[in-house]
Motif scaffolding. Structure first.
Motif, PDB file in Angstrom:
ATOM      1  N   LEU A  46    -165.422 -43.713  60.580  1.00  0.00           N
ATOM      2  CA  LEU A  46    -166.234 -42.928  61.639  1.00  0.00           C
ATOM      3  C   LEU A  46    -165.698 -42.247  62.677  1.00  0.00           C
ATOM      4  CD1 LEU A  46    -169.123 -43.186  62.694  1.00  0.00           C
ATOM      5  CD2 LEU A  46    -169.084 -44.711  64.164  1.00  0.00           C
ATOM      6  N   ILE A  47    -166.289 -40.939  63.208  1.00  0.00           N
ATOM      7  CA  ILE A  47    -165.685 -39.988  64.174  1.00  0.00           C
ATOM      8  C   ILE A  47    -166.794 -40.088  64.948  1.00  0.00           C
ATOM      9  CG2 ILE A  47    -164.429 -37.983  64.506  1.00  0.00           C
ATOM     10  CD1 ILE A  47    -163.861 -37.274  61.537  1.00  0.00           C
ATOM     11  N   SER A  48    -167.686 -39.913  64.938  1.00  0.00           N
ATOM     12  CA  SER A  48    -168.285 -39.979  66.053  1.00  0.00           C
ATOM     13  C   SER A  48    -170.257 -40.455  65.803  1.00  0.00           C
ATOM     14  CB  SER A  48    -168.361 -38.544  66.615  1.00  0.00           C
ATOM     15  OG  SER A  48    -169.432 -37.473  65.685  1.00  0.00           O
ATOM     16  N   ARG A  49    -170.498 -40.326  67.065  1.00  0.00           N
ATOM     17  CA  ARG A  49    -172.273 -40.765  66.533  1.00  0.00           C
ATOM     18  C   ARG A  49    -172.628 -40.604  68.092  1.00  0.00           C
ATOM     19  NH1 ARG A  49    -173.875 -47.367  65.648  1.00  0.00           N
ATOM     20  NH2 ARG A  49    -171.807 -46.532  63.722  1.00  0.00           N
ATOM     21  N   GLU A  50    -174.279 -39.393  68.112  1.00  0.00           N
ATOM     22  CA  GLU A  50    -174.552 -39.266  68.498  1.00  0.00           C
ATOM     23  C   GLU A  50    -176.716 -39.795  68.032  1.00  0.00           C
ATOM     24  OE1 GLU A  50    -173.830 -35.077  69.246  1.00  0.00           O
ATOM     25  OE2 GLU A  50    -171.414 -35.177  69.071  1.00  0.00           O
ATOM     26  N   GLY A  51    -176.842 -40.967  68.662  1.00  0.00           N
ATOM     27  CA  GLY A  51    -178.018 -41.055  68.435  1.00  0.00           C
ATOM     28  C   GLY A  51    -177.367 -40.670  66.777  1.00  0.00           C
ATOM     29  N   ASN A  52    -178.991 -40.523  66.414  1.00  0.00           N
ATOM     30  CA  ASN A  52    -178.789 -41.056  64.578  1.00  0.00           C
ATOM     31  C   ASN A  52    -177.793 -40.102  64.451  1.00  0.00           C
ATOM     32  OD1 ASN A  52    -180.596 -38.671  65.160  1.00  0.00           O
ATOM     33  ND2 ASN A  52    -182.206 -38.978  63.621  1.00  0.00           N
ATOM     34  N   ARG A  53    -177.781 -39.399  64.435  1.00  0.00           N
ATOM     35  CA  ARG A  53    -176.308 -38.327  63.509  1.00  0.00           C
ATOM     36  C   ARG A  53    -174.487 -38.847  63.891  1.00  0.00           C
ATOM     37  NH1 ARG A  53    -176.674 -32.522  67.108  1.00  0.00           N
ATOM     38  NH2 ARG A  53    -174.391 -32.238  65.128  1.00  0.00           N
ATOM     39  N   LEU A  54    -174.372 -39.540  62.755  1.00  0.00           N
ATOM     40  CA  LEU A  54    -172.739 -39.859  62.860  1.00  0.00           C
ATOM     41  C   LEU A  54    -172.006 -38.732  61.390  1.00  0.00           C
ATOM     42  CD1 LEU A  54    -174.797 -43.083  61.550  1.00  0.00           C
ATOM     43  CD2 LEU A  54    -173.262 -42.869  63.503  1.00  0.00           C
ATOM     44  N   THR A  55    -170.661 -38.865  62.230  1.00  0.00           N
ATOM     45  CA  THR A  55    -169.856 -37.810  61.296  1.00  0.00           C
ATOM     46  C   THR A  55    -167.887 -38.658  61.240  1.00  0.00           C
ATOM     47  OG1 THR A  55    -170.571 -36.024  62.964  1.00  0.00           O
ATOM     48  CG2 THR A  55    -168.519 -35.774  61.876  1.00  0.00           C
TER      49      THR A  55
ATOM     50  N   LYS B 149    -154.611 -27.964  50.825  1.00  0.00           N
ATOM     51  CA  LYS B 149    -155.262 -28.579  50.218  1.00  0.00           C
ATOM     52  C   LYS B 149    -156.325 -29.266  50.572  1.00  0.00           C
ATOM     53  CE  LYS B 149    -153.931 -32.501  46.687  1.00  0.00           C
ATOM     54  NZ  LYS B 149    -152.524 -33.149  46.465  1.00  0.00           N
ATOM     55  N   VAL B 150    -157.090 -29.328  50.191  1.00  0.00           N
ATOM     56  CA  VAL B 150    -158.448 -30.546  50.666  1.00  0.00           C
ATOM     57  C   VAL B 150    -157.438 -31.215  50.481  1.00  0.00           C
ATOM     58  CG1 VAL B 150    -160.582 -31.157  50.220  1.00  0.00           C
ATOM     59  CG2 VAL B 150    -159.962 -29.250  50.053  1.00  0.00           C
ATOM     60  N   ILE B 151    -157.449 -32.869  51.460  1.00  0.00           N
ATOM     61  CA  ILE B 151    -157.053 -33.853  51.828  1.00  0.00           C
ATOM     62  C   ILE B 151    -158.512 -34.346  52.238  1.00  0.00           C
ATOM     63  CG2 ILE B 151    -154.913 -33.472  52.268  1.00  0.00           C
ATOM     64  CD1 ILE B 151    -155.867 -34.304  55.037  1.00  0.00           C
ATOM     65  N   ALA B 152    -159.394 -35.040  52.718  1.00  0.00           N
ATOM     66  CA  ALA B 152    -160.722 -35.141  53.238  1.00  0.00           C
ATOM     67  C   ALA B 152    -161.564 -33.889  53.497  1.00  0.00           C
ATOM     68  CB  ALA B 152    -160.261 -35.791  54.913  1.00  0.00           C
ATOM     69  N   TYR B 153    -163.178 -34.771  54.111  1.00  0.00           N
ATOM     70  CA  TYR B 153    -164.416 -34.611  54.069  1.00  0.00           C
ATOM     71  C   TYR B 153    -164.625 -34.749  55.339  1.00  0.00           C
ATOM     72  CZ  TYR B 153    -164.024 -31.961  49.598  1.00  0.00           C
ATOM     73  OH  TYR B 153    -163.351 -31.349  48.679  1.00  0.00           O
ATOM     74  N   GLN B 154    -165.354 -33.595  56.205  1.00  0.00           N
ATOM     75  CA  GLN B 154    -165.604 -34.631  57.510  1.00  0.00           C
ATOM     76  C   GLN B 154    -167.568 -34.323  57.474  1.00  0.00           C
ATOM     77  OE1 GLN B 154    -163.834 -33.631  61.275  1.00  0.00           O
ATOM     78  NE2 GLN B 154    -166.133 -32.914  62.289  1.00  0.00           N
ATOM     79  N   VAL B 155    -167.896 -35.891  57.244  1.00  0.00           N
ATOM     80  CA  VAL B 155    -169.385 -35.599  57.055  1.00  0.00           C
ATOM     81  C   VAL B 155    -170.118 -35.523  57.662  1.00  0.00           C
ATOM     82  CG1 VAL B 155    -170.816 -35.880  54.878  1.00  0.00           C
ATOM     83  CG2 VAL B 155    -168.202 -36.083  54.850  1.00  0.00           C
ATOM     84  N   GLU B 156    -170.801 -35.034  58.124  1.00  0.00           N
ATOM     85  CA  GLU B 156    -172.085 -35.406  59.352  1.00  0.00           C
ATOM     86  C   GLU B 156    -173.642 -35.685  58.510  1.00  0.00           C
ATOM     87  OE1 GLU B 156    -174.552 -32.909  62.636  1.00  0.00           O
ATOM     88  OE2 GLU B 156    -172.626 -32.714  62.744  1.00  0.00           O
ATOM     89  N   ILE B 157    -173.790 -37.192  59.090  1.00  0.00           N
ATOM     90  CA  ILE B 157    -175.435 -37.516  58.005  1.00  0.00           C
ATOM     91  C   ILE B 157    -176.536 -37.941  59.768  1.00  0.00           C
ATOM     92  CG2 ILE B 157    -173.487 -38.487  56.683  1.00  0.00           C
ATOM     93  CD1 ILE B 157    -174.289 -41.738  57.929  1.00  0.00           C
ATOM     94  N   HIS B 158    -177.141 -37.690  58.962  1.00  0.00           N
ATOM     95  CA  HIS B 158    -178.892 -37.810  60.063  1.00  0.00           C
ATOM     96  C   HIS B 158    -178.809 -39.660  59.659  1.00  0.00           C
ATOM     97  CE1 HIS B 158    -179.103 -34.611  61.772  1.00  0.00           C
ATOM     98  NE2 HIS B 158    -178.623 -33.756  61.029  1.00  0.00           N
ATOM     99  N   HIS B 159    -179.325 -40.512  59.687  1.00  0.00           N
ATOM    100  CA  HIS B 159    -180.084 -41.404  59.889  1.00  0.00           C
ATOM    101  C   HIS B 159    -181.404 -41.763  60.070  1.00  0.00           C
ATOM    102  CE1 HIS B 159    -179.051 -45.210  58.176  1.00  0.00           C
ATOM    103  NE2 HIS B 159    -177.273 -45.188  59.232  1.00  0.00           N
TER     104      HIS B 159
END
Length: 128
Positions: free
Chosen positions: A59-68, A118-128
């Motif tokens: 988990l990188i960040s949390r803003e309300g119902n948005r998580l990255t 080379k892609v080593i990871a993905y930063q993914v922002e989700i909505h709960h």
């Protein structure tokens, strides 16, 4: 009369003529196998890099119902453009207990690259 070896050989190499009872029996057996085999005998899923280990989904960040989240690229199969979002959704759902229900959507995906590009990871922002 043919021996058992000859019968098995002709059946295996499909040597019987159409319309014979042996040919009809072979076709029926194939149809029975195809139509009545339980689906769980064949687990046809794309291969991935394996289950997520601790630290591969962070988990990188949390803003309300948005998580990255940061998802390590090694736990995903080599992505195609259309399958990447689905693979990331599945990886997050399997790696994080709070997302097991699958009631979230992916809003944004950013690849993270090393010095060689080379892609080593993905930063993914989700909505709960």
């Amino acid at each position: 009369m043919a021996s058992l070896g000859q019968i098995l050989s002709k059946t295996f190499f499909w040597s019987y003529e159409r319309g014979t009872w042996q040919y009809d029996l072979a076709v029926i057996l194939i149809l029975v196998f195809v139509l009545l085999t339980p689906r769980n005998w064949f687990r046809d899923k794309p291969e991935s890099g394996g289950p997520a280990a601790p630290g591969q989904v962070q988990l990188i960040s949390r803003e309300g119902n948005r998580l990255t989240y940061r998802v390590d690229a090694r736990i995903l199969a080599p992505p195609t453009k259309l399958a990447l979002q689905n693979d990331l959704h599945t990886a997050l759902q399997e790696a994080l207990p709070e997302l097991h229900s699958g009631n979230f959507s992916i809003a944004k995906i950013e690849p993270l690259r090393d010095d060689q590009g080379k892609v080593i990871a993905y930063q993914v922002e989700i909505h709960h």
